[in-house]
Design a protein around this motif. Structure first.
Motif, mmCIF file in Angstrom:
data_model
loop_
_atom_site.group_PDB
_atom_site.id
_atom_site.type_symbol
_atom_site.label_atom_id
_atom_site.label_comp_id
_atom_site.label_asym_id
_atom_site.label_seq_id
_atom_site.Cartn_x
_atom_site.Cartn_y
_atom_site.Cartn_z
ATOM 1 N N ALA A 193 0.671 -1.175 -0.017
ATOM 2 C CA ALA A 193 0.102 0.102 0.026
ATOM 3 C C ALA A 193 0.902 1.117 -0.072
ATOM 4 N N MET A 194 0.361 2.190 -0.331
ATOM 5 C CA MET A 194 1.184 3.571 -0.334
ATOM 6 C C MET A 194 0.398 4.615 0.065
ATOM 7 N N ILE A 195 1.198 5.826 0.721
ATOM 8 C CA ILE A 195 0.408 6.812 1.644
ATOM 9 C C ILE A 195 1.277 7.951 0.782
ATOM 10 N N GLY A 196 0.119 8.975 0.308
ATOM 11 C CA GLY A 196 0.916 10.198 -0.437
ATOM 12 C C GLY A 196 1.489 10.987 0.461
ATOM 13 N N THR A 197 1.556 12.389 -0.285
ATOM 14 C CA THR A 197 2.325 13.503 0.412
ATOM 15 C C THR A 197 1.276 14.252 1.142
ATOM 16 N N LEU A 198 1.607 14.580 2.470
ATOM 17 C CA LEU A 198 0.812 15.436 3.357
ATOM 18 C C LEU A 198 1.027 16.954 2.880
ATOM 19 N N ALA A 199 -0.222 17.408 2.636
ATOM 20 C CA ALA A 199 -0.197 18.868 2.008
ATOM 21 C C ALA A 199 -1.383 19.656 2.198
ATOM 22 N N ARG A 200 -1.584 20.782 1.818
ATOM 23 C CA ARG A 200 -2.727 21.647 1.953
ATOM 24 C C ARG A 200 -3.841 21.549 0.963
ATOM 25 N N GLY A 206 -1.202 23.986 -1.651
ATOM 26 C CA GLY A 206 -0.424 22.636 -1.575
ATOM 27 C C GLY A 206 0.821 22.601 -2.450
ATOM 28 N N GLY A 207 0.407 23.190 -3.682
ATOM 29 C CA GLY A 207 2.012 23.421 -4.543
ATOM 30 C C GLY A 207 2.295 22.128 -4.956
ATOM 31 N N ARG A 208 3.704 22.239 -5.179
ATOM 32 C CA ARG A 208 4.487 20.723 -5.497
ATOM 33 C C ARG A 208 4.173 19.619 -4.810
ATOM 34 N N ARG A 209 3.772 19.748 -3.511
ATOM 35 C CA ARG A 209 3.466 18.463 -2.609
ATOM 36 C C ARG A 209 2.144 18.153 -3.017
ATOM 37 N N SER A 210 1.432 18.723 -3.157
ATOM 38 C CA SER A 210 -0.033 18.193 -3.682
ATOM 39 C C SER A 210 0.148 17.553 -5.126
ATOM 40 N N GLU A 211 0.966 18.175 -5.981
ATOM 41 C CA GLU A 211 1.037 17.463 -7.136
ATOM 42 C C GLU A 211 1.751 16.099 -6.990
ATOM 43 N N VAL A 212 2.984 16.030 -6.163
ATOM 44 C CA VAL A 212 3.508 14.655 -6.265
ATOM 45 C C VAL A 212 2.552 13.756 -5.361
ATOM 46 N N ASP A 213 1.798 14.300 -4.423
ATOM 47 C CA ASP A 213 0.578 13.326 -3.957
ATOM 48 C C ASP A 213 -0.165 12.841 -5.144
ATOM 49 N N ALA A 214 -0.523 13.717 -6.000
ATOM 50 C CA ALA A 214 -1.417 12.894 -7.043
ATOM 51 C C ALA A 214 -0.640 12.231 -8.024
ATOM 52 N N LEU A 215 0.617 12.483 -8.361
ATOM 53 C CA LEU A 215 1.500 11.568 -9.080
ATOM 54 C C LEU A 215 1.618 10.326 -8.403
ATOM 55 N N LEU A 216 1.901 10.226 -7.304
ATOM 56 C CA LEU A 216 1.881 8.598 -6.433
ATOM 57 C C LEU A 216 0.677 8.151 -6.640
ATOM 58 N N GLY A 217 -0.476 8.677 -6.434
ATOM 59 C CA GLY A 217 -1.786 7.996 -6.681
ATOM 60 C C GLY A 217 -1.784 7.331 -7.947
ATOM 61 N N ARG A 218 -1.404 8.077 -9.074
ATOM 62 C CA ARG A 218 -1.364 7.618 -10.505
ATOM 63 C C ARG A 218 -0.527 6.202 -10.603
ATOM 64 N N PHE A 227 -4.009 2.914 -2.436
ATOM 65 C CA PHE A 227 -3.372 4.225 -2.167
ATOM 66 C C PHE A 227 -4.262 5.141 -1.328
ATOM 67 N N VAL A 228 -3.587 6.118 -0.278
ATOM 68 C CA VAL A 228 -4.401 6.795 0.637
ATOM 69 C C VAL A 228 -3.831 8.121 0.147
ATOM 70 N N SER A 229 -4.767 8.992 -0.464
ATOM 71 C CA SER A 229 -3.996 10.366 -0.897
ATOM 72 C C SER A 229 -4.055 11.271 0.355
ATOM 73 N N ALA A 230 -2.980 11.906 0.803
ATOM 74 C CA ALA A 230 -2.982 12.935 1.801
ATOM 75 C C ALA A 230 -2.605 14.255 1.400
ATOM 76 N N GLY A 231 -2.831 14.500 -0.005
ATOM 77 C CA GLY A 231 -2.527 15.893 -0.431
ATOM 78 C C GLY A 231 -3.315 17.124 -0.251
ATOM 79 N N ASP A 232 -4.383 16.995 0.592
ATOM 80 C CA ASP A 232 -5.264 18.114 1.202
ATOM 81 C C ASP A 232 -5.675 17.786 2.599
ATOM 82 N N TRP A 233 -5.007 16.978 3.226
ATOM 83 C CA TRP A 233 -5.223 16.738 4.584
ATOM 84 C C TRP A 233 -5.392 17.777 5.578
ATOM 85 N N LEU A 234 -4.130 18.746 5.455
ATOM 86 C CA LEU A 234 -4.036 19.600 6.258
ATOM 87 C C LEU A 234 -5.197 20.747 6.370
ATOM 88 N N THR A 235 -5.794 21.033 4.927
ATOM 89 C CA THR A 235 -6.894 21.806 5.136
ATOM 90 C C THR A 235 -8.331 20.767 5.272
#
Length: 283
Positions: A193-200, A206-218, A227-235
């Protein structure tokens, strides 16, 4: 007549000797020649090459103390002996995962797993920190001590440092796919399993961190890995106030997001199997 008798007396001893000689001649049986008796066979000496050899067995990992290193003959790598590898999840991560009570550790252990954590802050799929390489390099060089046996679950978390070090999509994709392939080969029975990048989030800076999260999801979708996306969890989960430095969480943030992660992983069917011991320990 007297001359004849005298002659006879002279010849008589010679005749007697002749009779004796004749009596010892061919009419007396000659004993057969003696045949030597065969000696008892002497067993041939066994050479060292013919003698059975006793080969000392290699130490079994089952006989080694917990925490010992075992050179696995299947891959020629040193692996650590765990107390209960069948009920232990392996977490590979960066500084988000390293604190003992981090949100990735809390989320996984809440599903009923023990934990074996490897990785280091400042690393990622491409990023390195000067002490150890990125994930795939660290794995191949043996920087990490992965467990001997068959862990039921392996979770890979990260991507934040790749965003900070400006790794490209191509670099991240290539290294992530190599890492996943290596883990599948080494632990064919484990679920990944994969956990993505924590971001806003993309809409909240969220910028590049959210982009990398989406890339890892693909990448995970391509590899058919949960896959668990964490690219918008902070908000989304109002966790910005729980940040201690803009990137890492305070204890309150770890507790909050750990609960979220456990729910997400459970929804993906990654809860520990029914026979799993639910006591939690971190190696």
């Amino acid at each position: 007549m007297r001359k004849a008798s005298a002659a006879f007396r002279l010849l008589a001893p010679s005749i007697a000797v002749g009779v004796l000689v004749v009596g010892c001649g061919p009419n007396q049986a000659t004993p057969p020649p003696t045949t030597p008796r065969s000696a008892a066979p002497v067993p041939a000496e066994t050479s060292a090459a013919d003698k059975p050899r006793t080969i000392a067995p290699s130490p079994s990992p089952l006989d080694l103390p917990v925490g010992s290193l075992y050179r696995n003959p299947a891959n020629n790598r040193d692996e650590v002996v765990l107390a209960d590898v069948r009920h232990t999840a392996v977490l590979i991560g960066d500084s988000q995962a390293m604190p003992k009570d981090s949100w990735p550790q809390r989320g996984i252990s809440a599903l009923g797993y023990k934990l074996h954590v490897v990785g280091m802050g400042g690393t990622g799929f491409v990023a390195s920190n000067g002490k150890t390489g990125n994930y795939i390099d660290a794995l191949q060089r043996g920087d990490w001590l992965l467990p001997y046996g068959d862990p039921p679950l392996i979770v890979v978390q990260g991507g934040g440092n790749d965003a900070t070090q400006k790794a490209t999509d191509a670099q991240i994709s290539s290294n992530a796919e190599r890492l996943l392939a290596a883990l599948k080969k080494r632990y064919p029975g484990a679920r990944l399993a994969m956990i993505g990048t924590l971001a806003r989030g993309a809409d909240n800076g969220g910028g590049r961190r959210s982009e990398v999260d989406a890339l890892l999801g693909r990448i995970a979708a391509k590899q058919a890995i949960p896959f668990v996306s964490a690219g918008d969890w902070l908000t989304r989960y109002d966790a910005v106030a729980d940040l201690q430095d803009g990137v890492h969480m305070k204890p309150s943030g770890h507790a909050k997001l750990g609960t979220v992660l456990a729910r997400e992983l459970g929804a993906l069917g990654l809860t520990a199997r029914p026979d799993t011991d639910t006591s939690v320990s971190s190696e």
